[in-house]
Design an enzyme around this catalytic site. Structure first.
Site, PDB file in Angstrom:
ATOM      1  N   PHE A   1      31.463  14.098  27.219  1.00  0.00           N
ATOM      2  CA  PHE A   1      30.213  13.943  26.466  1.00  0.00           C
ATOM      3  C   PHE A   1      30.328  12.934  25.337  1.00  0.00           C
ATOM      4  CE2 PHE A   1      32.233  17.982  25.151  1.00  0.00           C
ATOM      5  CZ  PHE A   1      32.562  17.692  23.831  1.00  0.00           C
TER       6      PHE A   1
ATOM      7  N   VAL B   1      30.254  12.994  18.210  1.00  0.00           N
ATOM      8  CA  VAL B   1      29.945  14.321  17.691  1.00  0.00           C
ATOM      9  C   VAL B   1      29.735  15.242  18.887  1.00  0.00           C
ATOM     10  CG1 VAL B   1      28.278  15.694  16.371  1.00  0.00           C
ATOM     11  CG2 VAL B   1      28.833  13.375  15.627  1.00  0.00           C
TER      12      VAL B   1
ATOM     13  N   GLY C   1      28.725   9.251  25.499  1.00  0.00           N
ATOM     14  CA  GLY C   1      27.337   8.933  25.178  1.00  0.00           C
ATOM     15  C   GLY C   1      26.801   9.646  23.952  1.00  0.00           C
ATOM     16  N   HIS C   2      27.619  10.445  23.285  1.00  0.00           N
ATOM     17  CA  HIS C   2      27.132  11.258  22.151  1.00  0.00           C
ATOM     18  C   HIS C   2      28.127  11.225  20.996  1.00  0.00           C
ATOM     19  CE1 HIS C   2      25.571  14.878  20.024  1.00  0.00           C
ATOM     20  NE2 HIS C   2      24.452  14.589  20.650  1.00  0.00           N
ATOM     21  N   PHE C   3      28.235  10.296  20.252  1.00  0.00           N
ATOM     22  CA  PHE C   3      27.665   8.956  20.306  1.00  0.00           C
ATOM     23  C   PHE C   3      28.829   7.988  20.294  1.00  0.00           C
ATOM     24  CE2 PHE C   3      24.649  11.712  18.149  1.00  0.00           C
ATOM     25  CZ  PHE C   3      23.493  11.474  18.846  1.00  0.00           C
TER      26      PHE C   3
END
Length: 150
Positions: free
Chosen positions: A45, A55, A48-50
């Site tokens: 994750f 986070v 893309g986050h971020f």
């Protein structure tokens, strides 16, 4: 009672990347649990986050708490095993969720969940996730147990 990753995988149907509990430090069957999620930059994750400021998504912190709840809720009930392919254990409600601090790569997330009510159909919990003694997230969770049709 403590559990390692193999024992956790024997009790939950989740597998990486959706298995969000790495170790159980303390467990009182039917009552409470203290578990750990080691947060690594290798988590999918974070791509893309971020990308500029990784986070852990709050919904995944809540999911980790729900998985921890599943581990202790039926430990002393031989009739229910969340890893059983004929049983589904669903997160169906989240109340009062608050996110107090970001969870970053390198953090160790401490998952603490206490049962408010456990039955064969609906379970309610008080849950808190923390990092280094600071609350990262807290919520009231509700989960449902369903027998799956063949």
């Amino acid at each position: 009672m403590e559990l390692d990753i193999k024992q956790i995988m024997d009790r939950l149907p989740h597998r990486p990347p959706m298995l969000l509990v790495d170790r159980v430090l303390e467990m009182v069957p039917g009552k409470s649990i203290v578990a750990i999620k080691n947060v690594s930059m290798n988590e999918p994750f974070f791509q893309g986050h971020f990308p500029h400021h990784p986070v852990m998504p709050g919904v995944l912190i809540i999911e980790a708490l729900a998985q921890a709840a599943a581990l202790f809720s039926f430990e002393d009930d031989s009739g229910v095993n969340p890893a059983d392919k004929k049983i589904a254990y669903y997160l169906v409600g989240v109340d009062g969720a608050r996110f107090r601090r970001p969870v970053l790569p390198g953090d160790q997330l401490r998952l603490e969940v206490t049962a408010d009510r456990i039955s064969r159909s609906i379970c309610k919990y008080t849950a808190q996730a923390s990092v280094d003694g600071q609350v990262a997230a807290e919520a009231k969770l509700m989960c449902a147990i369903r027998v799956l049709e063949d």
